[in-house]
Design a protein around this motif. Sequence first.
Motif, PDB file in Angstrom:
ATOM      1  N   GLU A 205      -6.072   6.984  -4.381  1.00  0.00           N
ATOM      2  CA  GLU A 205      -4.834   7.043  -5.160  1.00  0.00           C
ATOM      3  C   GLU A 205      -4.598   8.481  -5.651  1.00  0.00           C
ATOM      4  N   LYS A 211      -0.347   2.446  -0.843  1.00  0.00           N
ATOM      5  CA  LYS A 211      -1.088   1.201  -0.698  1.00  0.00           C
ATOM      6  C   LYS A 211      -1.451   0.924   0.763  1.00  0.00           C
TER       7      LYS A 211
ATOM      8  N   THR B   4     -13.252 -10.050 -10.221  1.00  0.00           N
ATOM      9  CA  THR B   4     -13.077  -8.604 -10.272  1.00  0.00           C
ATOM     10  C   THR B   4     -11.783  -8.203  -9.575  1.00  0.00           C
ATOM     11  N   GLY B   5     -10.736  -8.929  -9.852  1.00  0.00           N
ATOM     12  CA  GLY B   5      -9.452  -8.619  -9.241  1.00  0.00           C
ATOM     13  C   GLY B   5      -9.049  -7.196  -9.545  1.00  0.00           C
ATOM     14  N   ARG B   6      -8.480  -6.533  -8.561  1.00  0.00           N
ATOM     15  CA  ARG B   6      -8.134  -5.143  -8.787  1.00  0.00           C
ATOM     16  C   ARG B   6      -6.775  -5.048  -9.469  1.00  0.00           C
ATOM     17  N   ARG B   7      -6.732  -4.246 -10.479  1.00  0.00           N
ATOM     18  CA  ARG B   7      -5.516  -4.098 -11.259  1.00  0.00           C
ATOM     19  C   ARG B   7      -5.273  -2.631 -11.538  1.00  0.00           C
ATOM     20  N   GLY B   8      -4.134  -2.349 -12.119  1.00  0.00           N
ATOM     21  CA  GLY B   8      -3.870  -0.978 -12.535  1.00  0.00           C
ATOM     22  C   GLY B   8      -3.682  -0.082 -11.340  1.00  0.00           C
ATOM     23  N   VAL B   9      -4.511   0.985 -11.285  1.00  0.00           N
ATOM     24  CA  VAL B   9      -4.389   1.938 -10.191  1.00  0.00           C
ATOM     25  C   VAL B   9      -4.542   1.204  -8.864  1.00  0.00           C
ATOM     26  N   GLY B  10      -3.738   1.589  -7.903  1.00  0.00           N
ATOM     27  CA  GLY B  10      -3.897   1.031  -6.572  1.00  0.00           C
ATOM     28  C   GLY B  10      -3.257  -0.329  -6.385  1.00  0.00           C
ATOM     29  N   GLN B  11      -2.393  -0.710  -7.283  1.00  0.00           N
ATOM     30  CA  GLN B  11      -1.709  -1.978  -7.094  1.00  0.00           C
ATOM     31  C   GLN B  11      -0.589  -1.823  -6.080  1.00  0.00           C
ATOM     32  N   VAL B  12      -0.229  -2.955  -5.473  1.00  0.00           N
ATOM     33  CA  VAL B  12       0.911  -2.906  -4.571  1.00  0.00           C
ATOM     34  C   VAL B  12       2.189  -2.842  -5.401  1.00  0.00           C
ATOM     35  N   ASN B  17       4.388  -6.806  -3.160  1.00  0.00           N
ATOM     36  CA  ASN B  17       3.798  -8.030  -3.674  1.00  0.00           C
ATOM     37  C   ASN B  17       4.630  -9.238  -3.256  1.00  0.00           C
ATOM     38  N   LEU B  20       3.983  -9.948   0.410  1.00  0.00           N
ATOM     39  CA  LEU B  20       2.674 -10.583   0.570  1.00  0.00           C
ATOM     40  C   LEU B  20       2.738 -12.053   0.169  1.00  0.00           C
TER      41      LEU B  20
END
Lengths: 312, 304, 392
Positions: A205, A211, B4-12, B17, B20
């Motif tokens: 990032e 993405k 450990t779902g990814r959130r914040g930085v690097g979200q689509v 979304n 998807l």
Amino acid sequence: MSVRATGGWRLRKNTAFLLMVLPGFIWLVLLKYLPMGGIVLAFKNFHFARGGFWQSLWESSWCGLQNFEFLFASQNAWIITRNTILYNLVFIVTGTILALAIAVALSELLNRRLAKLYQTCLFFPYFLSWVVVGYLLLGFLSFDKGAVNGMLGQFGWQPVQWYDQPGVWPYILSFINLWKNAGYNAVIYLAAIMGIDRQYYEAAEIDGAGKWQQTIYVTLPHLYKLIIVMVLLAVGRIFSADFGLFYQVPLNSGALYPTTDVIDTYVFRSLMYTGDIGMTTAAGLYQSVVGFILIMLVNKVIKKYDRESAMF
Amino acid sequence: MFKTGRRGVGQVSARGNLLLNLFLFLLSAACVYPLLFVLMISLSSNESIAANGYRLWPGQFSFGAYQYMFTIGQQIITSYGVTIVVTVAGTVLSVLITSLYAYAIARDDFRYRKFFTYLAIIPLLFSGGLVPFYMVSTQLLHFRNSLLGLIMPLAFNSFFIMILRTYFRAGNIKPLIEAAKIDGAGEFRIFFRIVLPLSLPGVATIALFSAFAYWGDWYNALLFIDQPSLTPVQAMLMNIQSNLQFIIQNSTNLSAQAFDLLRNMPTDAARMAVVILATVPIILAYPFFQRYFIRGLTVGGVKD
Amino acid sequence: MAPEGLFLPGEEVIMASVKVEKLEKVYPNGFKALHGIDLQIADGEFMVVVGPSGCAKSTLLRLIAGLEEVTSGTITIGDRVVNDLDPKDRRIAMVFQNYALYPHMTAYENMAFALKLAKLPRAEIDARVREAAAKLEIEGLLDRKPKDMSGGQRQRVAVGRAIVRKPDVFLFDEPLSNLDAKLRVSMRARLVQLHRELKAGGQRAAMVYVTHDQVEAMTMGDRITVMKDGRIMQTDTPMALYERPANKFVAGFIGSPAMNIHRAGLKRIGDQVVVAVSGQEWALAPAQAARVLASWPADGEEVWFGIRPDSIDLAGPGGEQAGLCGEISLVERTGGEAYCYFRVNGDEYVARLEGSRAGQLQPGDVGQFRVKVDEGHVFSGAGGTNISLPAV
């Protein structure tokens, strides 16, 4: 004075373990290893005679490779081998791509609750038996009442005898295979994706990757090893087919054999209906031996590529 | 899995979304829809099937199929009974055999562990094929028309062995085995009192895999069973399908009279009702046990 | 085979509780972990086995426990050779590094498990568990499972599980290494105290305590066995190890900061012996010189000279003999004392100074130090044997 640990202690320790493996050992011998000995049937001219199976086995004459010659002289050997390999190839390619797409999509979804729900739905078909799947498909493809013919009728088209059309079944079976198994494979890839350290994404990032680029440059490279291993394992099994898919889903319809018959279904039907024991055993042995060679080769390749992932 | 779902930085992005979601929704719908469809067929009246064929929303709802089955369906109760007995007995047996075997070969101080490990792995690589298996099963073991024929073939599984072995070799188990030895426990007591309770997630995984395998098994019935009183649910489904197959194959040259006769029985809906009844336990159980399956898929390798 | 007597300083002749003779352990892969160990541990003695990781100290313990098979040699506990006995029949108890408490049992059940297996009466089990719990002040934890306890509490339950069995020998496998520094110090004292109490209560059990921490060894052991690479380097009381290390390894391993050991040459001038180290030449004290002369190495062979940081001090104002002069590279002040690192002729030295004496010393200063040469040790160049020790 020096006393070696005597055999007594050792034996006593191992007795318990030997007792533990005993039931499994008996099972393996009876249901796996004894049948392995049964491959002698492939080299015999076996006929049921009075006196039962064992006496017939004893008395039937050796015929060398005659059973194999007979098998390969027929058109069948070629057809079932071709079908088995082609179907498996298609399954490997389409299955891997769809499973990866699902896994990546699930991992990127913002709403985790929804992701969980989707995953549950997608994994679900894996737990249905092939008999049930056969029925589900029949609901769509039944000649007089199926949903597909119903739809064709609304457009004014003639209904199709789906279970009489060998040409469409490679597509149907490939689709059904995806439908049932893609979710299962996606779960394996998803677990690997969830194990990727988040910091890689943060670094990407910061480096300015979007993405999509993160998927291409972070996610996929991390899965590379797993993908290769999974594909190779599937290649190792390319000579054996999922019996249920090819037997239950086409409803064992004779008209479809040219495009749906695989080694497993052929062996089964030969055993149940034609009773040519020797030739059928030969077909099974042919499958086992080629399958074994393939697995050993694949394991060797994996070992070279990545020792950790080798099977043994 | 999603803790450990990814959130914040690097979200689509929001649009990504949405796409998807659309993709996954369509796939999920495709996975669930067929069963829903079959459920609706089973709830359709005979007349509406005759008139419109199978429809997601039948012209006329009816529980006739279910009533029909429970009035004439002694076989259904019998088959359910067979399946339940086989599933329960088979699962208990296979968990016992498999976990004992896996535990022994997981122990470093078992002198012959290598031998028994290979003994379990080799059948994954090579088999005698169907015919010799069938001959041994019917001629030597007398599986024909016996519950043993439904239970024994699935009672041991080399993949389960490998999964369980991973659990039994976990780092936290070994010191406890040693502590128990010093406390004076024998090997069987160590296994049942210490190791088994601590490996419960692994054993539960195996038990579930095993139970689902027994519940969904039709193959062994196809090979060994032709007595209705020993026919499990899945095999019964298969048997009533053969009739249908007969209809399909001959439908082009079927007399109008015969067609009418067939249509007057709620056969279609009834068959689909059996499908639903055979699947309901899985639908109910599966969501709760999903995580065990996932865990089972992601641990265990054949390698030493 | 009669057990031999063993003399311990300050005590009468007593029986050996654990006797290990010519013990060897070879693993199936051919690795030889133990090379013929001989060791005797007396009744009621607290023996610490210490050594760097990989020295096979834990292997020794596990062989005594019966968790691994002896390759050759004998292990005697009390008056029985136990080589072929199961762990449960050896009258031992063990405390593991990770405690190895059964996670699905409460503290009480953990402690009672062995007694239940031994089919002791229920009342007896209860009495023993409660007595041990009282001794360890864990009465309040008996109904808890391990996951609901702190590290220190688990540790005490693990000790309790060993105590209730009233064994002849306690085996400890680095039991404190998973505790934080402060807790470790207090548990250290508690274990020593416990040992004393058991002894006073008539339970003359031997303790074999394995650790890699030499401070633990020094503070806890009646005697210490120092091991390296599957061999015993020296067995003696803590102070004897400190003052009279048998070889260069023990000298360097025991004591913190470690002894200064550097390459040295020996010269013989009449009946005087002069040691040349770091560009300095010091005459050994007469008694020391006599001992070195007695095992004089081959001419020209280099030796090692070792001197503890305590034996180096700042020099007074007037230039003294046996001095070292070097640039200070680092001063570590711990309050009461200071460790002063300096370099002489390329050799690194450390001196332990009283805090007040370290005064204004700064890195970069040139320091003048005085060395108490008669407290030094001479080790042979080849084997590292201490050749300046009084013969026993």
